[in-house]
Design an enzyme around this catalytic site. Structure first.
Site, short mmCIF file in Angstrom:
data_model
loop_
_atom_site.label_atom_id
_atom_site.label_comp_id
_atom_site.label_asym_id
_atom_site.label_seq_id
_atom_site.Cartn_x
_atom_site.Cartn_y
_atom_site.Cartn_z
N CYS A 1 -23.87 -7.04 11.29
CA CYS A 1 -23.12 -8.00 10.49
C CYS A 1 -23.88 -9.34 10.54
O CYS A 1 -24.82 -9.52 11.32
CB CYS A 1 -21.70 -8.18 11.02
SG CYS A 1 -21.62 -8.88 12.69
N GLU B 1 -15.11 -11.99 22.97
CA GLU B 1 -14.43 -12.75 21.92
C GLU B 1 -13.01 -13.11 22.33
O GLU B 1 -12.53 -14.22 22.09
CB GLU B 1 -14.41 -11.97 20.61
CG GLU B 1 -13.75 -12.76 19.48
CD GLU B 1 -13.52 -11.94 18.23
OE1 GLU B 1 -12.50 -12.16 17.56
OE2 GLU B 1 -14.36 -11.07 17.92
N CYS C 1 -12.41 -9.60 10.65
CA CYS C 1 -13.55 -9.95 9.79
C CYS C 1 -13.66 -8.96 8.65
O CYS C 1 -13.63 -7.75 8.86
CB CYS C 1 -14.83 -9.95 10.62
SG CYS C 1 -16.32 -10.23 9.64
N SER D 1 -19.20 -1.25 22.51
CA SER D 1 -18.83 -1.90 21.26
C SER D 1 -17.41 -1.54 20.83
O SER D 1 -17.11 -0.38 20.52
CB SER D 1 -19.81 -1.50 20.15
OG SER D 1 -19.36 -1.97 18.90
N SER D 2 -16.53 -2.54 20.79
CA SER D 2 -15.16 -2.34 20.31
C SER D 2 -15.18 -1.94 18.84
O SER D 2 -14.46 -1.04 18.41
CB SER D 2 -14.35 -3.63 20.51
OG SER D 2 -13.07 -3.51 19.95
N ASN D 3 -16.02 -2.62 18.07
CA ASN D 3 -16.18 -2.30 16.66
C ASN D 3 -16.69 -0.88 16.46
O ASN D 3 -16.24 -0.15 15.57
CB ASN D 3 -17.13 -3.32 16.02
CG ASN D 3 -17.67 -2.89 14.69
OD1 ASN D 3 -18.84 -2.57 14.57
ND2 ASN D 3 -16.82 -2.88 13.68
#
Length: 296
Positions: free
Chosen positions: A12, A130, A203, A231-233
């Protein structure tokens, strides 16, 4: 066998910006400190380590003086900036603009609800960088919810303002929102309902990938999702693939590929998280083609 890399996958803007800042800085210095992994991808961290990027934690940061430290895209709580001032540390701030905007929204909401004894609730992962930055805007008073059981932390007779970690699942956020609304109704059957303000702060570069990946997953016999396990995403997007194609597999690199996944496949799709570099997906593609060559 045809192997296709999803053109919508990969970094991203925030991650790409942070890595570019790190590489630009290392052109002028042999070493650069970074507070936490610059990206939740071990392969990319190794590549940047070879260039001079040194990962430190918050305890190590306290011992540093008179140096430069990169803040990654996830952002940091206010105390990190205060410590930098005290220790004469120059911060190279690569915080994602989307995260910085959310930090400001959380702080403004927290300041506004004090008079009504309201609560800030963040849908996110405990300990995620975050989320640490977001809760720091509330003096660490924000309530973090990840699963339904975490809702027990909330007082549903008081106002609630809900935000989300930017990389969480949209579906998960709206599920938690609905549960909170129901709990508020149950807890206030004989009185006026307290205020509830839900803010979808996910996002759009992340949320837009969910429908794209859903389509991509149905277009191939086998899906290989490439991401770091931290990675959470990555976890959220992989679940989208798995829901739409049961023949979906999660790997960190080409060494984790298994030949039997592809024995009956005519079409393989490769995709990844917002923290997955394109060069790594290409390596996975090369690894799959190597299996195909062996079969032939």
């Amino acid at each position: 066998m045809n192997v296709t890399i999803d053109k919508n996958s990969g970094y991203c803007f925030g991650v790409e910006f942070a890595i570019q800042m790190a590489e630009d800085e290392m052109e002028h210095a042999p070493e650069l400190y970074c507070l936490g992994d610059i990206v939740h991808n071990g392969m990319e961290v190794q590549r940047l380590y070879a260039k001079g990027l040194r990962i430190i934690d918050r305890e190590q940061l306290k011992q540093l003086h008179d140096c430069k430290v990169l803040i990654r895209a996830h952002g940091e709580p206010p105390e990190t900036y205060q410590l930098a001032l005290e220790n004469n540390i120059e911060l190279i701030d690569a915080s994602c603009p989307v995260v910085l905007k959310l930090q400001n929204r959380v702080k403004h909401a927290f300041d506004s609800i004090q008079k009504d004894a309201g609560q800030i609730v963040i849908y996110g992962q405990v300990g995620h960088a975050e989320v640490i930055g977001l809760t720091g805007q509330t003096g660490d008073e924000a309530i973090i919810v990840t699963v339904e059981e975490d809702l027990e932390k909330i007082d549903f007779t008081r106002p609630v303002t809900l935000f989300s970690q930017t990389t969480k699942s949209t579906k998960g956020f709206y599920h938690i929102k609905a549960l909170i609304e129901e709990r508020i109704r149950q807890a206030n059957q004989d009185s006026t309902l307290p205020a509830f303000d839900a803010n979808d702060s996910i996002c759009r570069q992340v949320s837009n990938r969910e429908p794209q990946l859903a389509r991509f997953s149905t277009e191939h016999d086998v899906i290989v999702f490439v991401s770091g396990k931290k990675s959470s995403n990555g976890k959220a997007l992989y679940s989208v693939c798995k829901q739409n194609n049961p023949n979906s597999y999660f790997v960190e690199n080409e060494q984790e590929l298994q030949k039997e996944w592809f024995e009956q496949a005519e079409s393989v799709g490769i995709c990844g998280a917002t923290s997955t570099p394109m060069w790594l997906m290409q390596q996975v593609s090369d690894g799959i083609y190597a299996f195909n060559t062996e079969v032939v």
